[in-house]
Design an enzyme around this catalytic site. Structure first.
Site, PDB file in Angstrom:
ATOM      1  CE1 TYR A 165      51.499 -47.089  23.725  1.00 53.15           C
ATOM      2  CE2 TYR A 165      51.783 -46.734  26.105  1.00 53.15           C
ATOM      3  CZ  TYR A 165      52.091 -46.528  24.981  1.00 53.15           C
ATOM      4  OH  TYR A 165      53.127 -45.712  24.930  1.00 53.15           O
ATOM      5  CG  HIS A 195      62.318 -43.436  23.963  1.00 54.50           C
ATOM      6  ND1 HIS A 195      62.165 -44.160  22.626  1.00 54.50           N
ATOM      7  CD2 HIS A 195      61.076 -43.195  24.467  1.00 54.50           C
ATOM      8  CE1 HIS A 195      61.005 -43.948  22.414  1.00 54.50           C
ATOM      9  NE2 HIS A 195      60.402 -43.130  23.472  1.00 54.50           N
ATOM     10  CG  ASN A 308      56.124 -44.247  30.916  1.00 52.32           C
ATOM     11  OD1 ASN A 308      55.181 -44.071  31.573  1.00 52.32           O
ATOM     12  ND2 ASN A 308      56.559 -43.837  29.868  1.00 52.32           N
ATOM     13  CE1 TYR A 396      60.380  -1.068  56.410  1.00 51.50           C
ATOM     14  CE2 TYR A 396      60.125  -1.767  54.175  1.00 51.50           C
ATOM     15  CZ  TYR A 396      59.804  -0.764  55.445  1.00 51.50           C
ATOM     16  OH  TYR A 396      58.796  -0.201  55.091  1.00 51.50           O
ATOM     17  NE  ARG A 399      61.843  -1.829  60.726  1.00 51.35           N
ATOM     18  CZ  ARG A 399      60.890  -1.244  60.189  1.00 51.35           C
ATOM     19  NH1 ARG A 399      59.710  -1.398  60.562  1.00 51.35           N
ATOM     20  NH2 ARG A 399      61.230   0.267  59.680  1.00 51.35           N
ATOM     21  CG  PHE A 445      53.051 -40.657  31.914  1.00 50.55           C
ATOM     22  CD1 PHE A 445      52.874 -39.370  31.440  1.00 50.55           C
ATOM     23  CD2 PHE A 445      52.413 -41.584  31.561  1.00 50.55           C
ATOM     24  CE1 PHE A 445      51.957 -39.305  30.365  1.00 50.55           C
ATOM     25  CE2 PHE A 445      51.462 -41.685  30.447  1.00 50.55           C
ATOM     26  CZ  PHE A 445      51.327 -40.162  29.852  1.00 50.55           C
ATOM     27  CD  GLU A 530      55.165 -37.988  24.879  1.00 48.44           C
ATOM     28  OE1 GLU A 530      56.006 -37.220  24.817  1.00 48.44           O
ATOM     29  OE2 GLU A 530      55.442 -39.250  24.889  1.00 48.44           O
TER      30      GLU A 530
END
Length: 655
Positions: A165, A195, A308, A396, A399, A445, A530
């Site tokens: 792959y 991409h 990647n 508040y 303190r 990834f 994905e």
């Protein structure tokens, strides 16, 4: 038509040239004409463009050009030229022309220091410093050896025509499509090009440097299959600050940050746009040429190795963590000054209170307050002036600072641990295990780790702004502060800090929306390959925005608190807090009457970014911690105590 990129002052302009027999003088005047045309006041240039005297030099090699030379004789298409106006001085920050010295060289200082990367020891602090240009990069010998062995395994896979792959197949849904050997280079190049689909503004040069440095660090681990030649070219580009155009939007943080890392790789291939301090924005191949660099030529698997991983999430996350750490410790100092102005007590920071709830952040914040506030070691005239007032306890926002600021510190520590682990993690796919002679597809990834940590960071650090805004309200409200309304005399004629408080409120409100976690969302992508994603890129970008807003709110509080001190003079606060007051007054004058306020906020914001407030107070805090100074416990209406019982020996004498 030939075109030339011209640098004038702090801007880059593109000038087309119809006839290359024109002279350098024509090119300079044409560039100056375009420069002044875009300025309302002609950029302060009073002369006619043709009367301006200038010096011209090529950016590559820094050679001076004679104005009578023809363009075709001394320049190439898409060359870079610097124009320096004789006697120029735009502002106090502008670097005027010096004979023999390029303005670009004078303004940009290349670091002479190197940081060795091995893929295992980089920290978020190191990464931010690399982004700032404080270091160049070298590979450790161990890293080079690992990279070579990893690549040898991939070369064997290709030579033996094995189906693996991403090496000899397509990607994602096309994982079962086997690619012929003679098209493997095209496969990797097509991957990067297709991409590179990000949108939005580009990352700043500093953030792009971080992204590139982090990608180099991951590849240096030796599990990606990158060749040593390609990795060295990436390092050369980093050291020359040749930085690709990387749009900030487009990653879902699943197969890593595919779109941003593709844009990063595209520029290194000599395609798309690229920037450097000595060339500005231009076509990547020309920027590389101007620095004497060659584009990378992708071998099998190298495109996948470059794109990647979680490096955009992690590099932006590293900056967010480092800035959060810096503002968190300065927030304690700022709150301490506000407490002094509002005449609060230091009793709430007694060590025995916090020992009963021993969270590390809470204990540390309380210790910082004790080291800065009224004590035997640092007496405060302001604190002494109200020791016996009728106030029983403080609000508040004063303190509870150890409890609120404390969890922010612990959250930052948690996020920093995740980010530093991610910085030195191999996040590729498939992973190349040279010793086992095997490649394995996995899921390193996936950006869930840094995404969740950065969502948590945003939620945590936001609280510093939320509590600071309430303290600003107390400073501005005369019924709570016992000071003039909005910290200014002649109220009505002057509005003082009225709208500065509104600005703080708007930033806090915006943060509330930004603190909605992005990592709870997921959209299936890549034809359901994905099918669960982290949305970590948005988690990182909004964490940075939250941190910036926190810095700005605290800058407003610091200015307001120092203004409050003006109304308590001639009384003085403690020595360390007076030092901080003096630092602020070095950039912001007291508020006598209304004036343009934004520059004051920006000036103090810069102090916080540079951590100058921390550096002023740090010696006093460290001395208190190192010398174990005895804790001062002055009497106060906020604490009730009986006289201690007499000792047995004393009772016998009394009887």
């Amino acid at each position: 038509m030939p075109r030339y990129t011209i640098h004038i002052r702090d801007e880059w302009l593109t000038v087309p040239c119809r006839d290359s027999t024109y002279t350098i003088q024509w090119l300079g005047h044409e560039a100056l004409k375009r420069y002044t045309k875009n300025k309302p006041d002609n950029g302060g240039i009073k002369k006619a463009v043709t009367d301006i005297k200038f010096f011209a030099r090529r950016c590559q090699g820094q050679g001076l050009l004679d104005e009578d030379d023809t363009i075709e004789d001394v320049l190439e298409d898409n060359d870079f030229v610097e124009i320096a106006i004789e006697g120029d001085a735009m502002s106090s920050d502008f670097i005027p022309y010096q004979p023999g010295v390029s303005q670009l060289t004078a303004a940009y200082r290349e670091s002479e220091n190197y940081l060795f990367l091995d893929g295992n020891s980089l920290t978020s602090t190191d990464l931010v410093n690399l982004g700032k240009g404080l270091y160049k990069i070298k590979l450790s010998p161990e890293a080079e050896n690992g990279v070579v062995k990893s690549r040898e395994l991939l070369d064997t896979i290709v030579k033996e025509n094995k189906v693996v792959y991403g090496i000899t197949t397509g990607f994602g849904k096309f994982a079962r499509t086997v690619i012929p050997v003679h098209k493997l280079k095209e496969l990797q190049e097509n991957l990067v090009r297709s991409h590179s689909a990000g949108v939005g503004s580009p990352l700043t040069p500093e953030r792009t440097r971080m992204l590139l440095a982090l990608r180099i660090n991951v590849l240096a681990k030796g599990y990606s299959g990158i060749s040593l030649e390609t990795l060295h070219r990436m390092i050369e580009a980093f050291n020359a600050s040749c930085l690709s155009f990387v749009p900030e939007k487009g990653t879902v943080g699943a197969s890593g940050d595919l779109a941003p890392l593709s844009h990063l790789a595209l520029g290194l291939m000599g395609e798309g746009k690229m920037w450097s301090p000595k060339s500005g924005w231009a076509d990547a191949k020309y920027v590389l040429e101007a620095h004497g660099l060659k584009p990378i030529s992708l071998k099998p698997k190298e495109g996948l190795a470059l794109i990647n991983g979680t490096q955009m999430i992690t590099s932006l996350g590293a900056e967010a963590v480092e800035r959060a750490l810096a503002i968190a410790r300065q927030a304690d100092i700022i709150a301490a000054i506000t407490l002094e102005v509002l005449k609060g007590t230091s009793k709430a920071f007694d060590s025995e209170i916090h020992a009963l709830r021993p969270h590390s952040g809470q204990i540390e914040v309380a210790r910082r307050f004790r080291s800065l506030l009224h004590s035997d070691h640092h007496p405060s005239e302001i604190a002494e002036s109200h020791r016996f007032c009728d106030r029983v306890q403080d609000a508040y926002t004063m303190r509870c600072c150890p409890q609120v600021h404390g969890i922010v510190n612990d959250t930052i520590d948690f996020a920093k641990k995740i980010i530093n682990t991610e910085i030195n993690s191999a996040t590729d796919n498939p992973m190349v295990f040279a010793k086992r002679g095997e490649t394995i597809s996995g899921g390193n990834f996936h950006g869930e780790y840094p995404a969740k940590a950065l969502d948590f960071l945003a939620i945590g650090v936001h609280e510093l702004a939320a509590i600071s805004e309430r303290r600003i309200e107390r400073l501005c409200n005369p019924s709570l502060s016992e000071l003039p309304a909005f910290l200014v005399n002649e109220g009505g004629l002057n509005s003082g800090f009225m709208i500065a408080h509104c600005t703080a409120a708007s930033l806090v409100s915006e943060n509330k929306v930004l603190c909605h976690p992005s990592s709870v969302d997921s959209l299936s992508t890549s034809a359901a390959t994905e099918d669960h994603v982290s949305m970590g890129g948005w988690a990182a970008r909004k964490a940075l925005r939250v941190v910036e807003h926190v810095e700005q709110v605290l800058a407003i509080e610091l200015i307001a608190a120092c203004q409050g001190i003006e109304f308590l003079r001639p009384l003085r606060t403690t020595t360390p807090l007076e030092k901080v007051y003096d630092l602020v007054r070095s950039v912001v004058k007291p508020w006598i009457k209304d004036r343009f306020m934004s520059p004051d906020i920006e000036a103090v914001h810069r102090l916080l970014l540079d951590q100058k407030v921390w550096h002023v107070a740090q010696p006093y805090i460290e001395r208190y911690n190192m010398e174990f100074l005895p804790e001062s416990r002055p009497s106060s209406p906020t604490a009730f105590s009986l006289d201690p019982p007499a000792s047995p020996r004393k009772r016998v004498r009394l009887e």
